[in-house]
Scaffold this active site. Sequence first.
Site, PDB file in Angstrom:
ATOM      1  N   ASP A 144      -2.395 -20.673   4.481  1.00  0.00           N
ATOM      2  CA  ASP A 144      -2.055 -22.031   4.031  1.00  0.00           C
ATOM      3  C   ASP A 144      -3.206 -22.588   3.195  1.00  0.00           C
ATOM      4  O   ASP A 144      -3.999 -23.399   3.680  1.00  0.00           O
ATOM      5  CB  ASP A 144      -1.772 -22.927   5.252  1.00  0.00           C
ATOM      6  N   LYS A 165       0.766 -14.522   6.501  1.00  0.00           N
ATOM      7  CA  LYS A 165       1.990 -15.308   6.336  1.00  0.00           C
ATOM      8  C   LYS A 165       1.893 -16.139   5.054  1.00  0.00           C
ATOM      9  O   LYS A 165       0.946 -16.904   4.856  1.00  0.00           O
ATOM     10  CB  LYS A 165       2.176 -16.242   7.535  1.00  0.00           C
ATOM     11  N   ASP A 167       7.458 -16.491   4.808  1.00  0.00           N
ATOM     12  CA  ASP A 167       7.958 -17.571   5.678  1.00  0.00           C
ATOM     13  C   ASP A 167       8.648 -18.637   4.820  1.00  0.00           C
ATOM     14  O   ASP A 167       8.129 -19.728   4.629  1.00  0.00           O
ATOM     15  CB  ASP A 167       6.758 -18.154   6.448  1.00  0.00           C
ATOM     16  N   LEU A 168       9.826 -18.277   4.288  1.00  0.00           N
ATOM     17  CA  LEU A 168      10.542 -19.228   3.428  1.00  0.00           C
ATOM     18  C   LEU A 168      11.678 -19.931   4.175  1.00  0.00           C
ATOM     19  O   LEU A 168      12.338 -20.805   3.625  1.00  0.00           O
ATOM     20  CB  LEU A 168      11.099 -18.515   2.185  1.00  0.00           C
ATOM     21  N   LYS A 169      11.918 -19.538   5.405  1.00  0.00           N
ATOM     22  CA  LYS A 169      12.945 -20.179   6.251  1.00  0.00           C
ATOM     23  C   LYS A 169      14.236 -20.401   5.458  1.00  0.00           C
ATOM     24  O   LYS A 169      14.690 -21.523   5.256  1.00  0.00           O
ATOM     25  CB  LYS A 169      12.436 -21.490   6.830  1.00  0.00           C
ATOM     26  N   HIS A 229      17.975 -20.702   4.175  1.00  0.00           N
ATOM     27  CA  HIS A 229      19.195 -21.294   4.730  1.00  0.00           C
ATOM     28  C   HIS A 229      20.121 -21.568   3.546  1.00  0.00           C
ATOM     29  O   HIS A 229      19.953 -22.559   2.833  1.00  0.00           O
ATOM     30  CB  HIS A 229      18.824 -22.601   5.459  1.00  0.00           C
ATOM     31  N   ASP A 230      21.095 -20.681   3.312  1.00  0.00           N
ATOM     32  CA  ASP A 230      21.940 -20.823   2.121  1.00  0.00           C
ATOM     33  C   ASP A 230      23.254 -20.069   2.363  1.00  0.00           C
ATOM     34  O   ASP A 230      23.465 -19.523   3.445  1.00  0.00           O
ATOM     35  CB  ASP A 230      21.179 -20.277   0.890  1.00  0.00           C
ATOM     36  N   ILE A 231      24.112 -20.009   1.358  1.00  0.00           N
ATOM     37  CA  ILE A 231      25.381 -19.298   1.547  1.00  0.00           C
ATOM     38  C   ILE A 231      25.107 -17.792   1.642  1.00  0.00           C
ATOM     39  O   ILE A 231      24.094 -17.308   1.122  1.00  0.00           O
ATOM     40  CB  ILE A 231      26.380 -19.599   0.390  1.00  0.00           C
ATOM     41  N   ASN A 244      26.050 -15.000   0.253  1.00  0.00           N
ATOM     42  CA  ASN A 244      25.758 -14.166  -0.910  1.00  0.00           C
ATOM     43  C   ASN A 244      24.321 -14.383  -1.407  1.00  0.00           C
ATOM     44  O   ASN A 244      23.608 -13.433  -1.754  1.00  0.00           O
ATOM     45  CB  ASN A 244      26.766 -14.474  -2.022  1.00  0.00           C
ATOM     46  N   THR A 245      23.884 -15.639  -1.410  1.00  0.00           N
ATOM     47  CA  THR A 245      22.526 -15.955  -1.863  1.00  0.00           C
ATOM     48  C   THR A 245      21.494 -15.377  -0.888  1.00  0.00           C
ATOM     49  O   THR A 245      20.444 -14.862  -1.292  1.00  0.00           O
ATOM     50  CB  THR A 245      22.373 -17.489  -1.969  1.00  0.00           C
ATOM     51  N   THR A 293       9.808 -26.621  15.955  1.00  0.00           N
ATOM     52  CA  THR A 293       9.057 -27.227  17.068  1.00  0.00           C
ATOM     53  C   THR A 293       8.783 -28.713  16.804  1.00  0.00           C
ATOM     54  O   THR A 293       8.370 -29.435  17.698  1.00  0.00           O
ATOM     55  CB  THR A 293       7.730 -26.484  17.324  1.00  0.00           C
ATOM     56  N   ARG A 298      -3.676 -22.101  19.768  1.00  0.00           N
ATOM     57  CA  ARG A 298      -5.020 -22.649  19.683  1.00  0.00           C
ATOM     58  C   ARG A 298      -5.906 -22.058  20.770  1.00  0.00           C
ATOM     59  O   ARG A 298      -5.663 -22.276  21.950  1.00  0.00           O
ATOM     60  CB  ARG A 298      -5.014 -24.183  19.854  1.00  0.00           C
ATOM     61  N   GLY A 356      -3.337 -20.183  11.828  1.00  0.00           N
ATOM     62  CA  GLY A 356      -3.796 -20.668  10.533  1.00  0.00           C
ATOM     63  C   GLY A 356      -5.190 -21.238  10.630  1.00  0.00           C
ATOM     64  O   GLY A 356      -6.190 -20.505  10.604  1.00  0.00           O
ATOM     65  N   ARG A 357      -5.264 -22.562  10.771  1.00  0.00           N
ATOM     66  CA  ARG A 357      -6.552 -23.253  10.666  1.00  0.00           C
ATOM     67  C   ARG A 357      -7.694 -22.736  11.535  1.00  0.00           C
ATOM     68  O   ARG A 357      -8.834 -22.711  11.055  1.00  0.00           O
ATOM     69  CB  ARG A 357      -6.333 -24.758  10.861  1.00  0.00           C
TER      70      ARG A 357
HETATM   71  O1  C5P Z   1      -3.002 -23.954  11.150  1.00  0.00           O
HETATM   72  P1  C5P Z   1      -1.994 -23.587  12.184  1.00  0.00           P
HETATM   73  O2  C5P Z   1      -2.473 -22.490  13.122  1.00  0.00           O
HETATM   74  O3  C5P Z   1      -1.440 -24.780  12.918  1.00  0.00           O
HETATM   75  O4  C5P Z   1      -0.808 -22.940  11.327  1.00  0.00           O
HETATM   76  C1  C5P Z   1       0.385 -22.506  11.905  1.00  0.00           C
HETATM   77  C2  C5P Z   1       1.311 -22.006  10.834  1.00  0.00           C
HETATM   78  O5  C5P Z   1       2.574 -21.725  11.432  1.00  0.00           O
HETATM   79  C3  C5P Z   1       1.588 -23.022   9.722  1.00  0.00           C
HETATM   80  O6  C5P Z   1       1.811 -22.284   8.525  1.00  0.00           O
HETATM   81  C4  C5P Z   1       2.865 -23.699  10.159  1.00  0.00           C
HETATM   82  O7  C5P Z   1       3.621 -24.169   9.085  1.00  0.00           O
HETATM   83  C5  C5P Z   1       3.587 -22.554  10.874  1.00  0.00           C
HETATM   84  N1  C5P Z   1       4.536 -22.970  11.883  1.00  0.00           N
HETATM   85  C6  C5P Z   1       4.202 -23.779  12.949  1.00  0.00           C
HETATM   86  N2  C5P Z   1       5.149 -24.154  13.871  1.00  0.00           N
HETATM   87  C7  C5P Z   1       6.409 -23.744  13.723  1.00  0.00           C
HETATM   88  C8  C5P Z   1       6.761 -22.922  12.668  1.00  0.00           C
HETATM   89  C9  C5P Z   1       5.801 -22.568  11.741  1.00  0.00           C
HETATM   90  O8  C5P Z   1       3.047 -24.144  13.116  1.00  0.00           O
HETATM   91  N3  C5P Z   1       7.281 -24.056  14.645  1.00  0.00           N
END
Ligand code: C5P
Length: 236
Positions: A12, A34, A61-63, A65-67, A69-70, A124, A185, A214-215
């Site tokens: 990110d 990701k 991670d584009l999630k 959600h479409d028809i 065929n797409t 979430t 975390r 991520g972070r």
């Molecule tokens: O920085 P952090 O560890 O919070 O990043 C978590 C990654 O997972 C981010 O890219 C966030 O968009 C993604 N994510 C999330 N919770 C979800 C789905 C995806 O934190 N339920």
Amino acid sequence: MDPRERLIVALDVEHLHEAEELVEKLADSADIFKVGIAPFTAFGPGLLDVLGEKGKKVFLDLKVHDIPNTVLNAAYQAARKNVFMMNFHCLGGKAMMEAAVKGAEKAGEEGRRKPLLLGVTVLTSMDGEGLRETGIGASVEDTVLKFASMAKEAGLNGVVASAREAKKIKEKLGEGFVIVTPGIRPEWAAKGDQKRVLSPKEAIKEGADYIVVGRPIIKADDPAAAAEKIIEEMEG
Ligand code: C5P
């Protein structure tokens, strides 16, 4: 599975050079990265090529959600880009998820490795009230389990889910149904905007196959050291 193979680092970042530097720094510590909607929009599929050239795997991670065929075409094109895993909103329905499987199979027929196809159950960020606003009267937990079952019936390989839901999903759908879990975390990291978090060790104990971090890694002074610490915690 080796704990090292379970770690997915969320790229990110705002600038392409940051992504490249992170991949470089994490060369020995992370294999899967990701790429979400923001970096994909900013840097395009070029980022997937950068990762591929460095021998890394991509969770796209584009999630989607479409028809159907797409969605078939989206899964096909992702597989042609050697994506390792990608995801689809279960709310798109069984026919949509079956189309994703067909798209991946089409690429498979051309000799491409089929990506792991994952369902996104309930975000979430949603709670019971948020669900009710959409017209869904069931609880979050029941909806998650229902969506995960639909994903399995449609032929998807697993779901993205909170570690808190992982155990129930595994109980219902079996060990082989893959669970990818964000919201991780370690105790030493800041929570940021994440509320319901679990440590790497707890997430694995609850049944997560892969954890998305991520972070705690990408914002660390020493990302490789942070990643190694997280891998060690999973081992513990
Ligand atoms: O920085 P952090 O560890 O919070 O990043 C978590 C990654 O997972 C981010 O890219 C966030 O968009 C993604 N994510 C999330 N919770 C979800 C789905 C995806 O934190 N339920």
